[in-house]
Design a protein around this motif. Structure first.
Motif, PDB file in Angstrom:
ATOM      1  N   LEU A   1       0.830  -1.199   0.000  1.00  0.00           N
ATOM      2  CA  LEU A   1       0.000   0.000   0.000  1.00  0.00           C
ATOM      3  C   LEU A   1       0.871   1.258   0.000  1.00  0.00           C
ATOM      4  N   ASP A   2       1.964   1.228   0.736  1.00  0.00           N
ATOM      5  CA  ASP A   2       2.859   2.387   0.769  1.00  0.00           C
ATOM      6  C   ASP A   2       3.447   2.680  -0.608  1.00  0.00           C
ATOM      7  N   MET A   3       3.802   1.639  -1.346  1.00  0.00           N
ATOM      8  CA  MET A   3       4.308   1.839  -2.713  1.00  0.00           C
ATOM      9  C   MET A   3       3.264   2.538  -3.576  1.00  0.00           C
ATOM     10  N   MET A   4       2.039   2.043  -3.520  1.00  0.00           N
ATOM     11  CA  MET A   4       0.984   2.601  -4.363  1.00  0.00           C
ATOM     12  C   MET A   4       0.705   4.058  -4.002  1.00  0.00           C
ATOM     13  N   ILE A   5       0.741   4.369  -2.724  1.00  0.00           N
ATOM     14  CA  ILE A   5       0.474   5.735  -2.293  1.00  0.00           C
ATOM     15  C   ILE A   5       1.587   6.673  -2.739  1.00  0.00           C
ATOM     16  N   ALA A   6       2.837   6.252  -2.589  1.00  0.00           N
ATOM     17  CA  ALA A   6       3.953   7.109  -2.983  1.00  0.00           C
ATOM     18  C   ALA A   6       3.905   7.430  -4.475  1.00  0.00           C
ATOM     19  N   HIS A   7       3.683   6.422  -5.285  1.00  0.00           N
ATOM     20  CA  HIS A   7       3.651   6.645  -6.729  1.00  0.00           C
ATOM     21  C   HIS A   7       2.363   7.341  -7.159  1.00  0.00           C
ATOM     22  N   GLY A   8       1.255   7.035  -6.483  1.00  0.00           N
ATOM     23  CA  GLY A   8       0.004   7.709  -6.804  1.00  0.00           C
ATOM     24  C   GLY A   8       0.087   9.200  -6.570  1.00  0.00           C
ATOM     25  N   ALA A   9       0.698   9.601  -5.460  1.00  0.00           N
ATOM     26  CA  ALA A   9       0.845  11.022  -5.161  1.00  0.00           C
ATOM     27  C   ALA A   9       1.713  11.709  -6.203  1.00  0.00           C
ATOM     28  N   ALA A  10       2.761  11.024  -6.660  1.00  0.00           N
ATOM     29  CA  ALA A  10       3.637  11.599  -7.683  1.00  0.00           C
ATOM     30  C   ALA A  10       2.890  11.826  -8.994  1.00  0.00           C
TER      31      ALA A  10
END
Length: 290
Positions: free
Chosen positions: A84-93
């Motif tokens: 989930l942390d991966m998806m959030i980091a890239h989603g925000a970018a």
């Protein structure tokens, strides 16, 4: 008008500068299909970084922050190890790098299957921490209750039926789905179930073409094909596959460019110049002021 960030690429480091922009919305995407037909197909590509989002944004209706980033960015064997942390980091970018497209973020394996409540906790975190417009989850009838739970609480959901990569172990591989009558019936039932549950669109992946066409004609919500049919209401590909960044890609991918060769050639030229001490030259160095 909404305010987001567009990257200023006039400098070597991309500094975000606020600009007022009008972004597409989930209702706008859903309304593109009227009376069972979509006059202008929806264009969707994956994006994982701000710069990629910026380059793709003007050409797309939807940018998908796919869990395929596990393989494309991190070199993982499957999408199952994505967090989930991966998806959030890239989603925000991707949200920061775009201003026009609807940004949809995949919910990774294990973040939503246990219960609708678990799915809401994960999806609400994705929405709050990325600023995206919607989430995507895999599964048909089995996920209908969860889709309804999220939709009723203000979280737009894009569904995903047919070949669902997160279930690759249960499916026995990445082969096309729908070759048996039983599979055909299940895919049709899955599509209808996610529509009734409130999904605003559905990805149809890796199914034989007659099923993709039949499901597209049967549903009122837009269908996004990948390895399905040109008759779907839209199409999606992994951008790096489409750009020719990998030697091996699924059969349904069309390579629109050979970027792997372009990058390799540029790196090779750079290496030659470094070893020959011709780089950096006068234009790339600072000289004393006269």
């Amino acid at each position: 008008m909404s305010t987001t960030f567009k990257l200023d690429t006039a400098t070597s480091r991309a500094h975000p500068t606020p600009q007022p922009m009008r972004r597409l919305t989930v209702p706008k995407i859903q309304s593109r299909k009227a009376d069972g037909a979509t006059k202008e197909p929806l264009v969707m590509l994956t994006a994982y970084t701000a710069r990629t989002a910026q380059l793709l944004d003007e050409h797309c209706d939807i940018l998908l922050v796919g869990d395929s980033l596990g393989q494309v960015i991190y070199g993982l064997p499957t999408t199952l190890q994505v967090t989930l942390d991966m998806m959030i980091a890239h989603g925000a970018a991707v949200v920061r790098g775009s201003y026009h497209s609807v940004v949809v973020v995949d919910m990774p394996f294990g973040s939503y299957e246990a219960s609708p409540q678990q799915a809401f906790e994960s999806a609400s975190r994705i929405m709050a921490e990325t600023g995206c417009a919607a989430v995507k989850l895999e599964g048909g009838q089995a996920m209908a209750e969860t889709i309804a739970f999220l939709s009723q609480r203000g979280i737009p959901v894009m569904a995903h039926v047919g070949l669902t990569p997160q279930a690759v172990n249960a499916l026995g591989g990445y082969g096309a789905r729908g070759r048996s009558q039983e599979e055909h019936a299940k895919i049709m039932a899955d599509g209808n179930a996610v529509q009734e549950a409130g999904a605003f669109a559905v990805v149809i992946e890796g199914v034989i073409e007659p099923i993709a066409i039949a499901l597209t004609q049967a549903l009122e919500i837009p269908t996004i094909g990948i390895g399905a049919s040109a008759q779907c209401d839209g199409q999606v590909l992994v951008t790096e596959d489409m750009l020719g960044m990998f030697e091996r890609v699924p059969r349904f991918v069309k390579r629109y460019e050979d970027m792997a060769s372009v990058i390799s050639k540029a790196a090779g030229t750079y290496a030659e110049e470094v070893r020959a001490r011709t780089f950096p030259g006068e234009d790339q160095t600072y000289q004393p002021k006269s």
